[in-house]
Design an enzyme around this catalytic site. Structure first.
Site, short mmCIF file in Angstrom:
data_model
loop_
_atom_site.label_atom_id
_atom_site.label_comp_id
_atom_site.label_asym_id
_atom_site.label_seq_id
_atom_site.Cartn_x
_atom_site.Cartn_y
_atom_site.Cartn_z
N LYS A 22 28.38 48.26 -9.02
CA LYS A 22 27.53 49.45 -9.23
C LYS A 22 26.38 49.48 -8.22
CE LYS A 22 24.22 49.30 -12.58
NZ LYS A 22 22.91 49.64 -12.02
N ASN A 23 25.72 48.33 -8.07
CA ASN A 23 24.51 48.32 -7.23
C ASN A 23 24.82 48.39 -5.74
OD1 ASN A 23 23.02 48.25 -9.51
ND2 ASN A 23 22.30 46.12 -9.29
N CYS A 121 15.93 51.52 -16.19
CA CYS A 121 15.74 50.52 -17.24
C CYS A 121 14.24 50.28 -17.47
CB CYS A 121 16.36 49.19 -16.82
SG CYS A 121 18.13 49.13 -17.04
N ARG A 126 7.73 48.99 -12.39
CA ARG A 126 8.65 49.28 -11.28
C ARG A 126 8.18 50.43 -10.38
NH1 ARG A 126 14.75 48.83 -13.38
NH2 ARG A 126 15.09 48.12 -11.26
N ASP A 311 19.36 39.80 -12.69
CA ASP A 311 20.33 40.56 -13.48
C ASP A 311 21.27 39.65 -14.28
OD1 ASP A 311 19.25 42.92 -12.68
OD2 ASP A 311 20.84 43.48 -11.29
N ARG A 403 26.21 52.34 -18.64
CA ARG A 403 25.63 52.54 -17.30
C ARG A 403 26.19 51.52 -16.32
NH1 ARG A 403 19.75 51.79 -17.00
NH2 ARG A 403 20.41 52.01 -14.85
C1 UD1 Z 1 17.66 46.39 -7.71
C2 UD1 Z 1 18.85 46.44 -8.64
C3 UD1 Z 1 18.51 45.79 -9.97
C4 UD1 Z 1 17.99 44.38 -9.74
C5 UD1 Z 1 16.86 44.37 -8.72
C6 UD1 Z 1 16.41 42.97 -8.34
C7 UD1 Z 1 20.02 48.45 -7.96
C8 UD1 Z 1 20.43 49.83 -8.27
N1 UD1 Z 1 19.22 47.83 -8.84
O1 UD1 Z 1 16.61 47.13 -8.33
O2 UD1 Z 1 19.68 45.75 -10.77
O3 UD1 Z 1 17.50 43.86 -10.96
O4 UD1 Z 1 17.28 45.03 -7.50
O5 UD1 Z 1 17.49 42.21 -7.87
O6 UD1 Z 1 20.43 47.87 -6.97
N2 UD1 Z 1 8.59 46.70 -6.55
C9 UD1 Z 1 7.34 47.18 -6.30
N3 UD1 Z 1 7.19 48.22 -5.43
C10 UD1 Z 1 8.27 48.80 -4.82
C11 UD1 Z 1 9.55 48.31 -5.08
C12 UD1 Z 1 9.69 47.25 -5.95
O7 UD1 Z 1 6.33 46.67 -6.85
O8 UD1 Z 1 8.07 49.76 -4.06
C13 UD1 Z 1 8.75 45.54 -7.46
C14 UD1 Z 1 9.57 45.86 -8.71
O9 UD1 Z 1 8.76 46.41 -9.73
C15 UD1 Z 1 10.09 44.48 -9.05
C16 UD1 Z 1 10.34 43.84 -7.67
O10 UD1 Z 1 9.54 44.58 -6.78
O11 UD1 Z 1 9.10 43.76 -9.74
C17 UD1 Z 1 11.78 43.86 -7.18
O12 UD1 Z 1 12.29 45.17 -7.31
P1 UD1 Z 1 13.46 45.72 -6.39
O13 UD1 Z 1 14.09 44.59 -5.67
O14 UD1 Z 1 12.94 46.86 -5.60
O15 UD1 Z 1 14.49 46.25 -7.48
P2 UD1 Z 1 15.34 47.58 -7.48
O16 UD1 Z 1 15.75 47.91 -6.09
O17 UD1 Z 1 14.66 48.61 -8.29
#
Ligand code: UD1
Length: 424
Positions: A22-23, A121, A126, A311, A403
């Site tokens: 999915k990701n 989620c 986030r 995850d 999902r």
């Molecule tokens: C993706 C995955 C999710 C997984 C996560 C971490 C998808 C669709 N989802 O989520 O399943 O759990 O990677 O492996 O691929 N953050 C900020 N600012 C930002 C972006 C992120 O503070 O602009 C923080 C987030 O709140 C979190 C951390 O950075 O604490 C990591 O998030 P991120 O790696 O961006 O996760 P996702 O891409 O949302």
């Protein structure tokens, strides 16, 4: 609303085919916005989040054809050759945080994008500040108005050297796509290295992008004027595979997981082995077993890839709840990612949370109970606990599972689980 009913105590035996990731599929679908030519994706999992991305992209004007393949997965052809709409509306984006992945491609292709702030989620606040500040470094102007990000780059995006202050999967993907069509060279430092990013980068290269350093924390992208058509097969879902690997261990069963990339599962395989499970790797099949279902407790800490995946944290907590001995599970990626703890406690697990760590005192007798799913991986951790527990468990709010897990009940029933979906 549907519930899942599980009667625990059956050692799972047999074969489970693993779906596409999915990701990986979600950013790959967003990449279709970068070209007027068609992108064909195979091994796309048939999931609610994929339906949401289809809805979002169709709303942007992308033409999408979808064809089921042999009972599992889809082939999608996505063509963004007409007039494109630059707005990603709240009603769609609120369902799924990954919707924010259209921001980079829209901005690069149209010079403008209006994207609702994301939902997804409920695992912490986030934010998307890393995505936005990196796009600003590439020449975008960003305004936040009434819950929407208004981004524009009237003269186009230009290359920049961007050092992410910490690792973000989504920000790396958004910037990789934006930089592919920007003018000049972009360097992304401290980039995420998850296999899903490598999959996206390889697809972009097949579409004509110029990307170096794939699989490393430093990506160098030389922008090109246009991207073209390609066919791409989505990588297998390492989190789904890891989840069913835990299902084998926690039930004292033996499962052959078909179509996996074990090189993407290093930290998970290492942890299963430390827990005392037997893991054998033969080509694209991973065989996982445990003689009793009572593993050994050990400490787990979630980290960016190639570390132990956040995850998989909830699933390992279920495993540790039934293990001999104690384990300390530390979550470093997301705040508030212990919402499964009170539900596991309802099933007699002995867990105490201190800040970002959970002390799990394993014991051999989880008990069935009525519980509530709170997010995608938390839901599946309750399924795993229920498979191992004595008696019956009822899981509410199972739409979270839909999902991210393709045909979960069918796959588990086929290997001997007593599981059914009930409409109430
Ligand atoms: C993706 C995955 C999710 C997984 C996560 C971490 C998808 C669709 N989802 O989520 O399943 O759990 O990677 O492996 O691929 N953050 C900020 N600012 C930002 C972006 C992120 O503070 O602009 C923080 C987030 O709140 C979190 C951390 O950075 O604490 C990591 O998030 P991120 O790696 O961006 O996760 P996702 O891409 O949302």
């Amino acid at each position: 609303m549907d519930q899942i009913h599980i009667t625990g105590g059956q050692p799972l035996q047999g074969t489970i085919p693993i779906s596409g990731a999915k990701n990986a599929a979600l950013p790959l679908m967003a990449a279709s916005l970068l070209s007027k030519d068609s992108l064909t994706l195979t091994n796309v999992p048939d999931l609610a989040d994929i339906d949401t991305m289809v809805e979002l992209l169709e709303n942007h004007g992308v033409t999408i054809t979808s064809m089921p393949i042999n009972d599992l997965g889809l082939e999608l052809t996505l063509t963004a050759n007409g007039q494109l709409d630059k707005t990603a509306p709240y009603d769609i984006v609120r369902k799924m945080r990954a919707s924010v992945l259209v921001l980079g491609p829209l901005l690069a292709r149209l010079g403008e994008a209006i994207v609702s702030m994301p939902g997804g989620c409920a695992i912490g606040t986030r934010p998307i500040d890393l995505h936005l500040s990196a796009l600003v470094q590439m020449g975008a102007q960003i305004e936040l108005k009434e819950g929407y990000v208004h981004a524009s780059a009237p003269d186009g995006l230009h290359g920049a050297t961007i050092r992410f202050p910490f690792v973000s999967v989504g920000a790396t993907e958004n910037l990789l796509m934006a930089a592919s069509l920007a003018k000049g060279t972009t360097i992304l430092e401290n980039a995420a290295r998850e296999p899903e990013i490598t999959d996206l980068a390889e697809c972009l290269v097949a579409m004509g992008a110029d990307i170096h350093g794939i699989g490393t924390e430093s990506l160098v992208i030389q922008g090109v004027d246009t991207l073209h058509s390609t066919d791409h097969r989505v990588i297998p879902d390492r989190i789904e595979a890891g989840t069913y690997a835990v299902a084998a261990a926690i039930t004292g069963g033996s499962l052959d997981l078909l179509g996996v990339r074990s090189d993407h599962l290093g930290a998970v395989i290492e942890s299963l082995t430390k827990a005392g499970a037997n893991v054998a790797n033969g080509g694209d099949t991973l065989t996982v077993s445990h003689p009793t279902g009572h593993c050994r407790g050990f400490d787990v800490i979630s980290q960016p890839y190639p570390g132990f995946p956040t995850d998989m944290q909830a699933q390992f907590m279920a495993l540790m709840a039934t293990a001999d001995g104690a384990s300390l599970i530390t979550e470093t990626i997301f705040e508030n990612r212990f919402m499964h703890v009170p539900e596991l406690t309802r099933m007699s697990a002995d867990i105490t949370v201190h800040g970002g760590s959970a002390m799990v005192r394993g014991h051999r007798a989880l008990k069935g109970a009525e519980v509530m799913a709170t997010d995608l991986r938390a839901s599946v951790c309750l399924v795993l606990a229920a498979l191992a527990a004595e008696g019956d468990t009822i899981i509410n709010r199972v739409y979270h599972l839909d999902r991210g897990y393709e045909r979960l009940e069918d796959k588990l029933r086929a290997v001997g689980a007593k599981i059914e979906r009930v409409s109430v």
